[in-house]
Enzyme design. Structure first.
Site, mmCIF file in Angstrom:
data_model
loop_
_atom_site.group_PDB
_atom_site.id
_atom_site.type_symbol
_atom_site.label_atom_id
_atom_site.label_comp_id
_atom_site.label_asym_id
_atom_site.label_seq_id
_atom_site.Cartn_x
_atom_site.Cartn_y
_atom_site.Cartn_z
ATOM 1 N N HIS A 127 0.410 21.348 3.078
ATOM 2 C CA HIS A 127 1.695 21.939 2.723
ATOM 3 C C HIS A 127 1.509 23.435 2.520
ATOM 4 O O HIS A 127 0.511 23.873 1.947
ATOM 5 C CB HIS A 127 2.239 21.347 1.419
ATOM 6 C CG HIS A 127 2.276 19.862 1.413
ATOM 7 N ND1 HIS A 127 1.146 19.099 1.227
ATOM 8 C CD2 HIS A 127 3.289 18.990 1.623
ATOM 9 C CE1 HIS A 127 1.474 17.817 1.290
ATOM 10 N NE2 HIS A 127 2.759 17.720 1.543
ATOM 11 N N LYS A 153 -0.211 15.043 8.461
ATOM 12 C CA LYS A 153 1.123 15.487 8.038
ATOM 13 C C LYS A 153 1.068 16.961 7.657
ATOM 14 O O LYS A 153 0.199 17.381 6.901
ATOM 15 C CB LYS A 153 1.609 14.684 6.825
ATOM 16 C CG LYS A 153 2.889 15.229 6.199
ATOM 17 C CD LYS A 153 3.451 14.290 5.166
ATOM 18 C CE LYS A 153 2.594 14.251 3.942
ATOM 19 N NZ LYS A 153 3.216 13.489 2.826
#
Ligand SMILES: O=C1C[C@@](O)(C(=O)O)C[C@@H](O)[C@@H]1O
Length: 228
Positions: A127, A153
């Site tokens: 992230h 991700k």
């Protein structure tokens, strides 16, 4: 007919401070609108392994929906206040109970590997809430994350529409990738993802767990429309 198949699971994130609120959310949400439940344990006040274990068992007594266990660092948009050793212990102690365990790519490798070894399946996540890094930098993370875990991700902040195009390109170039451009500017990537073969798209149940999320009902309805 040429086209695409959508096999994306909608993941509803539960971000509550205690067991009572978590179970209240679980029992009032429409479970038909989710395929996965993300349990964000970093939002639980004074969280312990035992607390997390008890919550997981209660969830599993209530629904068969697979659980994604996440204990997000503050550096990557989360709320866990303890040390990384404490954070990883909570994940390792409970990873065997759940379908997926989310571990940040940036976690120290010896700790990251402990979670990978303890987990049934892993989501290796990255992230960046400040910017969208260069495409090649993200590609390198995706490639290594794919080698060490089940689902890579990335969730990054766009400042321009061109930033969101990077996420589109990455989804075109990689299978089995969860790639999110956050904020309102990037919300459309949460819908394009299923068309691009993303295995999971994250949505809010009550409050959002990240900027730009749609709620689970909206997300499920859009995916149903795309499939029809
Ligand atoms: O990593 C992710 C994706 C996310 O940050 C999002 O942008 O929807 C939401 C988080 O709860 C989840 O753990």
């Amino acid at each position: 007919m040429e086209g695409f198949t959508i096999n994306t699971g909608v993941c509803g994130s539960i971000i509550k401070e205690n067991k009572e609120e978590i179970l209240e959310t679980l029992k009032t949400m429409n479970l038909d609108n989710v395929d996965y439940i993300e349990l964000r344990v970093d939002t639980i006040k004074n969280v312990t392994s035992t607390m997390v274990h008890d919550i997981i068992i209660e969830i599993q007594n209530y629904t068969d929906k697979p659980i994604i266990l996440t204990n997000r660092t503050e550096d990557e948009g989360g709320y866990f206040k303890g040390s990384d050793d404490e954070r990883i212990k909570i994940l390792c102690d409970n990873a065997p109970l759940v379908e997926y365990t989310d571990i940040e790519y940036m976690t120290k490798p010896e700790l990251r590997n402990q979670v990978i070894d303890a987990a049934n399946k892993t989501i290796i996540s990255y992230h960046n809430f400040d910017k969208t890094p260069e495409k090649q930098y993200l590609k390198n993370i995706i490639n290594e994350a794919s080698d060490i875990g089940v689902i890579p991700k990335i969730a990054v902040k766009p400042h321009t529409l061109e930033d969101t195009y990077i996420i589109l390109q990455l989804m075109m170039e990689h299978d089995n990738l969860v790639a999110i451009s956050m904020d309102k500017l990037g919300t459309y990537t949460r819908i394009i993802g299923p068309i691009m073969g993303s295995p999971i798209t994250y949505a809010s149940i009550e409050e959002t767990s990240a900027p730009g999320q749609l709620d689970t009902k909206q997300t499920t309805q859009i995916i149903k429309k795309l499939k029809s």
